[in-house]
Enzyme design. Structure first.
Site, mmCIF file in Angstrom:
data_model
loop_
_atom_site.group_PDB
_atom_site.id
_atom_site.type_symbol
_atom_site.label_atom_id
_atom_site.label_comp_id
_atom_site.label_asym_id
_atom_site.label_seq_id
_atom_site.Cartn_x
_atom_site.Cartn_y
_atom_site.Cartn_z
ATOM 1 N N ARG A 223 45.794 47.118 34.983
ATOM 2 C CA ARG A 223 44.383 47.430 34.814
ATOM 3 C C ARG A 223 43.586 46.336 35.508
ATOM 4 O O ARG A 223 44.121 45.248 35.786
ATOM 5 C CB ARG A 223 43.981 47.524 33.335
ATOM 6 C CG ARG A 223 44.066 46.202 32.587
ATOM 7 C CD ARG A 223 43.725 46.368 31.106
ATOM 8 N NE ARG A 223 42.325 46.623 30.877
ATOM 9 C CZ ARG A 223 41.406 45.669 30.605
ATOM 10 N NH1 ARG A 223 41.751 44.397 30.574
ATOM 11 N NH2 ARG A 223 40.147 45.980 30.384
ATOM 12 N N ASN A 225 40.141 43.908 35.222
ATOM 13 C CA ASN A 225 39.037 43.408 34.407
ATOM 14 C C ASN A 225 38.188 42.521 35.319
ATOM 15 O O ASN A 225 38.655 42.102 36.381
ATOM 16 C CB ASN A 225 39.582 42.620 33.214
ATOM 17 C CG ASN A 225 38.474 42.287 32.233
ATOM 18 O OD1 ASN A 225 37.590 43.113 31.986
ATOM 19 N ND2 ASN A 225 38.494 41.079 31.699
HETATM 20 C C1 HEM Z 1 39.534 40.247 26.610
HETATM 21 C C2 HEM Z 1 40.938 44.845 27.024
HETATM 22 C C3 HEM Z 1 45.524 43.472 27.209
HETATM 23 C C4 HEM Z 1 44.141 38.973 26.150
HETATM 24 C C5 HEM Z 1 39.525 41.612 26.804
HETATM 25 C C6 HEM Z 1 38.360 42.398 27.096
HETATM 26 C C7 HEM Z 1 38.745 43.676 27.184
HETATM 27 C C8 HEM Z 1 40.161 43.718 26.985
HETATM 28 C C9 HEM Z 1 37.867 44.886 27.463
HETATM 29 C C10 HEM Z 1 36.945 41.854 27.340
HETATM 30 C C11 HEM Z 1 36.945 41.304 28.759
HETATM 31 C C12 HEM Z 1 35.622 40.988 29.413
HETATM 32 O O1 HEM Z 1 34.580 41.580 29.152
HETATM 33 O O2 HEM Z 1 35.629 40.127 30.332
HETATM 34 C C13 HEM Z 1 42.295 44.875 27.121
HETATM 35 C C14 HEM Z 1 43.085 46.079 27.353
HETATM 36 C C15 HEM Z 1 44.363 45.685 27.430
HETATM 37 C C16 HEM Z 1 44.387 44.235 27.225
HETATM 38 C C17 HEM Z 1 42.540 47.508 27.499
HETATM 39 C C18 HEM Z 1 45.550 46.570 27.666
HETATM 40 C C19 HEM Z 1 46.262 46.510 28.728
HETATM 41 C C20 HEM Z 1 45.538 42.157 26.875
HETATM 42 C C21 HEM Z 1 46.744 41.409 26.694
HETATM 43 C C22 HEM Z 1 46.370 40.142 26.418
HETATM 44 C C23 HEM Z 1 44.909 40.091 26.410
HETATM 45 C C24 HEM Z 1 48.171 41.940 26.789
HETATM 46 C C25 HEM Z 1 47.340 39.034 26.151
HETATM 47 C C26 HEM Z 1 47.070 37.832 25.763
HETATM 48 C C27 HEM Z 1 42.773 38.951 26.165
HETATM 49 C C28 HEM Z 1 42.000 37.753 25.897
HETATM 50 C C29 HEM Z 1 40.672 38.114 26.033
HETATM 51 C C30 HEM Z 1 40.648 39.528 26.371
HETATM 52 C C31 HEM Z 1 42.548 36.377 25.540
HETATM 53 C C32 HEM Z 1 39.461 37.196 25.825
HETATM 54 C C33 HEM Z 1 39.078 37.247 24.366
HETATM 55 C C34 HEM Z 1 38.108 36.122 24.005
HETATM 56 O O3 HEM Z 1 36.915 36.263 24.277
HETATM 57 O O4 HEM Z 1 38.568 35.124 23.469
HETATM 58 N N1 HEM Z 1 40.616 42.443 26.757
HETATM 59 N N2 HEM Z 1 43.105 43.790 27.045
HETATM 60 N N3 HEM Z 1 44.447 41.341 26.690
HETATM 61 N N4 HEM Z 1 41.935 39.999 26.429
HETATM 62 FE FE1 HEM Z 1 42.538 41.888 26.684
#
Ligand code: HEM
Length: 343
Positions: A223, A225
């Site tokens: 995906r 981001n």
């Molecule tokens: C943040 C979705 C997988 C770790 C986010 C955000 C979204 C999201 C929408 C906000 C990002 C932004 O606006 O810049 C997803 C989706 C996933 C996925 C749909 C499925 C594939 C993961 C995985 C990890 C992860 C596997 C593993 C560590 C994080 C972290 C943040 C984040 C650390 C920042 C959160 C914070 O503000 O502390 N994710 N994510 N994500 N994602 Fe995911």
């Protein structure tokens, strides 16, 4: 692609620059004039030649300088690499996947020779050549995850699957968009995604997790981001906020094109064969607004996306201080016409 590797910096004098080829292959993330979070997961299948999707792990002209930047960040803060004791098998999985992929996809730069369990790895770009016994941590100079984390562009998290969720139990994180490995280590999917706005209402996180829990070996997914960063800075970590946070205050109409970067993360997820863990790889691509303007359709689209962006996302992504300047600067390139692919 014939890669000419650059000698450049992602800090201090910020000498990073994209070649025309890098701009052309940039993974511009917006297919519509509006943006909201979604379960935008698709199979990580081989893409077009020279595209960022061509191989499992993309190597580009920034490889050597990015690996140098990793080394500097780790030297200053060794906690950017952490692994809980039960993750050793997943670490070897990571080493195997990355060594196999790089040596098959870029044989001119990387080679892997296997004599039963005795493996010889050569990385010509970083001038590394080592022989070790696969699975024997005493035979390699550092933990296998750290060893290869230093040699592949991007950040990496190893996720352990148990209790019907995923846990971030190991990570190599030196180029993150304002989140902390030291803080998130050992957390579950629900815990580390806690701060993200809007997603609970949209039901996104539950659906994405369900999809990932049944991720199959040999069927990786990906995906995109995105966020925005001032200067081409890889290390926008909370730990180093004092070095980059205030840069957001210095954006004005005359410097916005040069200083504001779109930061796109190509996130890929691989089921690992021996440990049954998941590798989450986050590959960061940077491009400034002047470079985006090489393609008029990109500046138009970005203008519309940022103009219409939900206030919660503006705040969460840290754009509050400069988004209106960016929108007003980009508006000069937007004639309001429908965007065609060829423009
Ligand atoms: C943040 C979705 C997988 C770790 C986010 C955000 C979204 C999201 C929408 C906000 C990002 C932004 O606006 O810049 C997803 C989706 C996933 C996925 C749909 C499925 C594939 C993961 C995985 C990890 C992860 C596997 C593993 C560590 C994080 C972290 C943040 C984040 C650390 C920042 C959160 C914070 O503000 O502390 N994710 N994510 N994500 N994602 Fe995911």
């Amino acid at each position: 692609m014939n890669i000419i590797f650059k000698n450049e910096s992602f800090r201090d004098d910020y000498s990073f620059k994209n070649s025309i080829e890098s701009i052309r292959r940039f993974p511009f993330p917006f297919a519509e004039d509006n943006y909201m979070y979604s379960v935008n997961i698709e199979p990580h299948v081989k893409g077009n030649k020279n595209s960022v999707y061509e191989y499992n792990f993309d190597i580009d002209e920034h490889y050597i300088s990015e690996c140098n930047d990793k080394r500097m960040t780790l030297a200053e803060d060794p906690k950017r690499y952490e692994s809980l004791p039960h993750m050793l098998e997943a670490q070897w999985d990571f080493l195997e996947l990355t060594m196999n992929s790089l040596s098959q996809d870029y044989p001119e730069y990387f080679s892997l020779k296997k004599n039963e369990d005795e493996w010889t790895w050569e990385n010509k770009l970083l001038e590394i050549k080592d022989t070790f016994i696969f699975g024997d941590s005493a035979s390699i100079s550092m933990e296998p995850f750290e060893y290869m984390g230093r040699q592949v562009q991007g950040d990496f998290v190893l996720l352990d699957q148990r209790n019907n969720t995923l846990y971030a139990d190991a990570g190599f994180v030196t180029s993150q968009a304002d989140w902390s490995l030291a803080f998130d280590l050992g957390m579950s999917w629900q815990e580390w995604h806690g701060p993200v706005p809007q997603v609970t209402e949209l039901g996104i996180m539950d659906r994405a997790l369900k999809y990932l829990l049944s991720l199959q070996q040999s069927n990786p997914v990906r995906r995109l981001n995105w966020t925005m960063t001032i200067h081409p800075r890889l290390d926008t970590s909370p730990e180093n906020y004092p070095f980059w946070g205030a840069d957001r205050n210095k954006i004005n109409y005359s410097n916005v094109g040069e200083l504001v970067y779109l930061r796109v993360e190509l996130q890929t997820l691989f089921r690992l064969p021996k440990s049954n863990c998941i590798l989450f790889a986050i590959r960061c691509y940077l491009i400034n607004l002047n470079e985006i303007n090489s393609f008029p359709r990109w500046s138009k689209r970005l203008h519309r996306v940022l103009k219409n962006l939900h206030p919660d996302l503006i705040e969460y992504k840290g754009l509050t201080k400069f988004n209106s300047t960016v929108v007003s600067w980009l508006s000069q390139f937007d004639d309001g016409e429908i965007i065609n692919k060829g423009t």
